[in-house]
Design a protein around this motif. Structure first.
Motif, PDB file in Angstrom:
ATOM      1  N   VAL A 173       0.851  -1.198   0.000  1.00 41.96           N
ATOM      2  CA  VAL A 173       0.000   0.000   0.000  1.00 41.96           C
ATOM      3  C   VAL A 173       0.894   1.258   0.000  1.00 41.96           C
ATOM      4  O   VAL A 173       0.545   2.276  -0.588  1.00 41.96           O
ATOM      5  CB  VAL A 173      -0.938   0.003   1.234  1.00 41.96           C
ATOM      6  CG1 VAL A 173      -1.653   1.325   1.384  1.00 41.96           C
ATOM      7  CG2 VAL A 173      -1.937  -1.152   1.136  1.00 41.96           C
ATOM      8  N   LEU A 174       2.034   1.164   0.647  1.00 41.03           N
ATOM      9  CA  LEU A 174       2.929   2.334   0.693  1.00 41.03           C
ATOM     10  C   LEU A 174       3.756   2.408  -0.587  1.00 41.03           C
ATOM     11  O   LEU A 174       4.148   1.375  -1.135  1.00 41.03           O
ATOM     12  CB  LEU A 174       3.881   2.223   1.896  1.00 41.03           C
ATOM     13  CG  LEU A 174       3.242   2.232   3.280  1.00 41.03           C
ATOM     14  CD1 LEU A 174       4.325   2.154   4.351  1.00 41.03           C
ATOM     15  CD2 LEU A 174       2.406   3.501   3.480  1.00 41.03           C
ATOM     16  N   PRO A 175       4.043   3.623  -1.049  1.00 41.52           N
ATOM     17  CA  PRO A 175       4.888   3.763  -2.241  1.00 41.52           C
ATOM     18  C   PRO A 175       6.243   3.074  -2.048  1.00 41.52           C
ATOM     19  O   PRO A 175       6.767   3.031  -0.927  1.00 41.52           O
ATOM     20  CB  PRO A 175       5.073   5.281  -2.363  1.00 41.52           C
ATOM     21  CG  PRO A 175       3.945   5.878  -1.603  1.00 41.52           C
ATOM     22  CD  PRO A 175       3.601   4.916  -0.509  1.00 41.52           C
ATOM     23  N   GLU A 176       6.778   2.589  -3.141  1.00 39.94           N
ATOM     24  CA  GLU A 176       8.013   1.780  -3.070  1.00 39.94           C
ATOM     25  C   GLU A 176       9.154   2.468  -2.309  1.00 39.94           C
ATOM     26  O   GLU A 176       9.777   1.837  -1.453  1.00 39.94           O
ATOM     27  CB  GLU A 176       8.425   1.370  -4.497  1.00 39.94           C
ATOM     28  CG  GLU A 176       9.548   0.360  -4.557  1.00 39.94           C
ATOM     29  CD  GLU A 176      10.918   0.982  -4.419  1.00 39.94           C
ATOM     30  OE1 GLU A 176      11.795   0.314  -3.841  1.00 39.94           O
ATOM     31  OE2 GLU A 176      11.112   2.142  -4.859  1.00 39.94           O
ATOM     32  N   PRO A 177       9.430   3.760  -2.576  1.00 40.50           N
ATOM     33  CA  PRO A 177      10.575   4.350  -1.848  1.00 40.50           C
ATOM     34  C   PRO A 177      10.357   4.359  -0.336  1.00 40.50           C
ATOM     35  O   PRO A 177      11.299   4.178   0.433  1.00 40.50           O
ATOM     36  CB  PRO A 177      10.638   5.786  -2.390  1.00 40.50           C
ATOM     37  CG  PRO A 177       9.859   5.779  -3.656  1.00 40.50           C
ATOM     38  CD  PRO A 177       8.824   4.700  -3.530  1.00 40.50           C
ATOM     39  N   ILE A 178       9.103   4.526   0.089  1.00 36.24           N
ATOM     40  CA  ILE A 178       8.830   4.592   1.529  1.00 36.24           C
ATOM     41  C   ILE A 178       8.949   3.198   2.153  1.00 36.24           C
ATOM     42  O   ILE A 178       9.644   2.999   3.152  1.00 36.24           O
ATOM     43  CB  ILE A 178       7.436   5.218   1.800  1.00 36.24           C
ATOM     44  CG1 ILE A 178       7.451   6.690   1.349  1.00 36.24           C
ATOM     45  CG2 ILE A 178       7.034   5.077   3.258  1.00 36.24           C
ATOM     46  CD1 ILE A 178       6.166   7.457   1.612  1.00 36.24           C
ATOM     47  N   ARG A 179       8.315   2.197   1.535  1.00 39.52           N
ATOM     48  CA  ARG A 179       8.373   0.861   2.154  1.00 39.52           C
ATOM     49  C   ARG A 179       9.795   0.311   2.106  1.00 39.52           C
ATOM     50  O   ARG A 179      10.236  -0.381   3.019  1.00 39.52           O
ATOM     51  CB  ARG A 179       7.353  -0.086   1.524  1.00 39.52           C
ATOM     52  CG  ARG A 179       7.591  -0.380   0.073  1.00 39.52           C
ATOM     53  CD  ARG A 179       6.480  -1.249  -0.513  1.00 39.52           C
ATOM     54  NE  ARG A 179       6.859  -1.766  -1.790  1.00 39.52           N
ATOM     55  CZ  ARG A 179       6.183  -1.561  -2.927  1.00 39.52           C
ATOM     56  NH1 ARG A 179       5.075  -0.853  -2.928  1.00 39.52           N
ATOM     57  NH2 ARG A 179       6.618  -2.092  -4.051  1.00 39.52           N
ATOM     58  N   SER A 180      10.545   0.653   1.061  1.00 39.00           N
ATOM     59  CA  SER A 180      11.934   0.181   1.001  1.00 39.00           C
ATOM     60  C   SER A 180      12.771   0.847   2.086  1.00 39.00           C
ATOM     61  O   SER A 180      13.568   0.189   2.756  1.00 39.00           O
ATOM     62  CB  SER A 180      12.553   0.477  -0.368  1.00 39.00           C
ATOM     63  OG  SER A 180      11.890  -0.283  -1.345  1.00 39.00           O
ATOM     64  N   ALA A 181      12.587   2.153   2.249  1.00 39.09           N
ATOM     65  CA  ALA A 181      13.377   2.871   3.266  1.00 39.09           C
ATOM     66  C   ALA A 181      13.110   2.292   4.653  1.00 39.09           C
ATOM     67  O   ALA A 181      14.035   2.165   5.475  1.00 39.09           O
ATOM     68  CB  ALA A 181      13.034   4.354   3.232  1.00 39.09           C
ATOM     69  N   ILE A 182      11.863   1.910   4.922  1.00 43.96           N
ATOM     70  CA  ILE A 182      11.514   1.336   6.233  1.00 43.96           C
ATOM     71  C   ILE A 182      12.259   0.013   6.435  1.00 43.96           C
ATOM     72  O   ILE A 182      12.891  -0.221   7.470  1.00 43.96           O
ATOM     73  CB  ILE A 182       9.982   1.145   6.326  1.00 43.96           C
ATOM     74  CG1 ILE A 182       9.301   2.512   6.437  1.00 43.96           C
ATOM     75  CG2 ILE A 182       9.604   0.231   7.495  1.00 43.96           C
ATOM     76  CD1 ILE A 182       7.786   2.480   6.304  1.00 43.96           C
ATOM     77  N   HIS A 183      12.205  -0.849   5.439  1.00 40.87           N
ATOM     78  CA  HIS A 183      12.881  -2.145   5.571  1.00 40.87           C
ATOM     79  C   HIS A 183      14.407  -1.967   5.630  1.00 40.87           C
ATOM     80  O   HIS A 183      15.074  -2.595   6.443  1.00 40.87           O
ATOM     81  CB  HIS A 183      12.486  -3.066   4.416  1.00 40.87           C
ATOM     82  CG  HIS A 183      11.104  -3.638   4.567  1.00 40.87           C
ATOM     83  ND1 HIS A 183       9.960  -2.934   4.267  1.00 40.87           N
ATOM     84  CD2 HIS A 183      10.688  -4.847   5.032  1.00 40.87           C
ATOM     85  CE1 HIS A 183       8.901  -3.680   4.528  1.00 40.87           C
ATOM     86  NE2 HIS A 183       9.306  -4.848   4.990  1.00 40.87           N
ATOM     87  N   GLU A 184      14.932  -1.098   4.774  1.00 38.94           N
ATOM     88  CA  GLU A 184      16.391  -0.906   4.769  1.00 38.94           C
ATOM     89  C   GLU A 184      16.869  -0.314   6.086  1.00 38.94           C
ATOM     90  O   GLU A 184      17.948  -0.642   6.576  1.00 38.94           O
ATOM     91  CB  GLU A 184      16.795   0.004   3.599  1.00 38.94           C
ATOM     92  CG  GLU A 184      16.695  -0.730   2.269  1.00 38.94           C
ATOM     93  CD  GLU A 184      16.765   0.198   1.058  1.00 38.94           C
ATOM     94  OE1 GLU A 184      17.154   1.381   1.215  1.00 38.94           O
ATOM     95  OE2 GLU A 184      16.405  -0.272  -0.042  1.00 38.94           O
TER      96      GLU A 184
END
Ligand code: G6P
Length: 491
Positions: A195-206
């Motif tokens: 649901v979250l845009p890719e840059p946001i969900r990636s930044a969270i996981h990274e």
């Protein structure tokens, strides 16, 4: 007791917040919520520097007077610790807390959206991310790096969903610092993160994958984290060893359910202030008392809990006048419309139950919206049934606190979606939090339960909580970090 260690604890809400009392004197108030309640005892056992956001005007004054440095503080039990309050830019903090952290990350992680209607990922969210969540996380990272500069042998413990970006920012500057992050809320399935845009969900996981250890309260959250790390950022995850390898680093994903300080809690239950409130409650209590203690958070499922009680009263007229529900609810996050609306829904639902059944001096549902911890403890001692029906919950400390001090062999009704269910489920009456009919039946079953069975269940929970208390949780955290930190691997 193991040696005292140098720890940097980082959480958005600190263990104390400052206000002025009626005489204009500065006083420290205990921070609310499960996280801070559970971590308070940490400062008794280790040399802690706690970094948190300044929240009140007085916090900001304290931070200003300290020139951004830490101040010496004393916990309620007399233990000294250092407290570093960060006075963020107010607008950035508003975007971070009231747009990103709570109505977005909290809602996502507790599955609170009806996706046909929410969320709208619009300019507002992108702006709040760029101008709120990112800079506030950067300010936390700068404070951690500053403290690590002064005490390079400290271990850093990050807490919760407010700070997902901080570990990576710290790791970039301090490749060998021992970093652990504890996520106190559920971790949902990988697809929901989409649901979250890719840059946001990636930044969270990274961000999280820059830690040596990432902890959750339950296996199901840990497993979801590994799955979403694998699916969303192409992390190599070993589901046998629970190691995630990403960007040249290794992160251990662990399930370590938090607990309470059993000794401190029992002492509190016996204190004069609690006994005074308990005597008042006892004098006016019905034959059977059903209790719930929560923040007014949509994830806590208060409205369905009231509906379940309504169904129960509808099905059992013989119990009218003999049973009441007491709801002690701490008002929470009221600057966020979803929370203000939920509080209104709670009030309406309570009114509805009372309008339908009250009479002859009997009020079926006693709703109290206040932050009164002593009152919660007093009520814990008095309940016959404790209703914990959260939609989803990282752990739920009420489910441990209540049975620890209850004096009536009260029965715990526990949502199967609360993290605590993995530990306590066998002694509780498990419920599907969406099924109000089943919750009504559970209330009936709890009230009807034979005394020996009630006692056996309550004793088992109490013994379990005493054995697995917060001291044990903390030592496990330290042991994890000693085993698995980048620094430990090199030595
Ligand atoms: C939960 C969260 C904590 C948070 C607490 C109170 O327990 O896991 O991180 O501090 O709720 O919420 P608040 O927004 O008032 O800090």
């Amino acid at each position: 007791m193991p040696d005292r260690r140098k720890l940097i604890v980082v959480s958005n809400r600190g263990p104390a917040s400052f206000v002025r009392d009626e005489e204009g004197k500065r006083v420290a108030r205990r921070g609310g919520g499960g996280l801070v309640t559970a971590l308070r005892s940490l400062v008794a056992h280790h040399d802690v520097t706690w970094i948190a956001s300044a929240m009140t005007d007085e916090d900001r004054a304290v931070a200003g007077e300290a020139g951004g440095e830490a101040i010496e503080e004393v916990a309620r039990d007399g233990s000294a610790y250092r407290l570093r309050l960060i006075a963020h830019d107010p607008a950035a903090y508003d975007w971070y807390y009231n747009v990103v952290a709570n109505p977005t990350l909290w809602f996502l992680q507790h599955y609170l959206w009806a996706l046909a209607y929410a969320p709208d990922i619009d300019r507002g969210l992108h702006h709040a991310w760029d101008e709120g969540y990112v800079p506030v996380n950067a300010a936390f990272a700068a404070a951690v790096l500053d403290e690590l500069e002064a005490e390079s042998d400290s271990a850093v413990f990050f807490h919760d969903y407010h700070l997902y970006l901080v570990p990576k920012l710290v790791r970039e500057q301090r490749p060998d610092a021992p970093l652990a992050h504890f996520v106190h809320i559920p971790w949902p399935e990988p697809d929901l993160w989409r649901v979250l845009p890719e840059p946001i969900r990636s930044a969270i996981h990274e961000g999280l994958l820059a830690n040596d250890v990432v902890g959750f309260h339950a296996e199901r959250w840990r497993l979801n984290f590994m799955r979403s790390s694998r699916d969303l950022v192409d992390c190599e995850c070993n589901f046998e060893t629970n190691v995630c390898t990403f960007d040249g680093g290794r992160t251990h994903a662990v399930a370590r359910p938090i607990s309470v300080d059993a000794a401190e809690f029992t002492e509190l239950a016996a204190s004069d202030s609690v006994r005074f409130l308990e005597a008042e409650l006892a004098a006016r209590r019905p034959e059977f008392l059903v209790l719930r203690v929560d923040r007014t958070d949509p994830s806590k499922n208060v409205v369905r809990g009231f509906r379940a009680f309504e169904h129960y009263l509808g099905a059992h007229p013989e119990m009218h006048g003999r049973v009441s529900m007491l709801a002690l609810l701490d008002p929470s996050r009221q600057d966020i419309p979803e929370y203000a609306e939920y509080l209104a829904a709670i009030q309406r639902a309570a009114r509805h139950v009372n309008d339908r059944f009250q009479g002859g001096g009997w009020t079926p549902l006693d709703l109290r919206i206040e932050d009164n911890f002593a009152m919660s403890v007093a009520a814990y001692k008095q309940y016959d049934v404790l209703l914990v029906n959260a939609i989803y919950d990282g752990l739920n400390l009420v489910a441990k606190e209540g049975p620890l001090v209850n004096e009536r062999d009260g029965v715990l009704i526990l949502s199967e979606n609360a993290g605590a269910h993995e530990e306590l489920g066998e002694w509780a009456l498990s419920v599907n939090p969406f099924d109000v009919e089943a919750q009504a039946e559970a209330i009936h079953a709890a009230i009807q339960m034979a005394p020996q069975e009630r006692r056996a269940r309550q004793t088992s929970i109490r013994e379990y909580v005493c054995e697995h208390d917060v001291g044990a949780w903390l030592e496990t955290q330290l042991a994890d970090l000693d085993r698995w930190s980048a620094r430990a691997a090199q030595s």
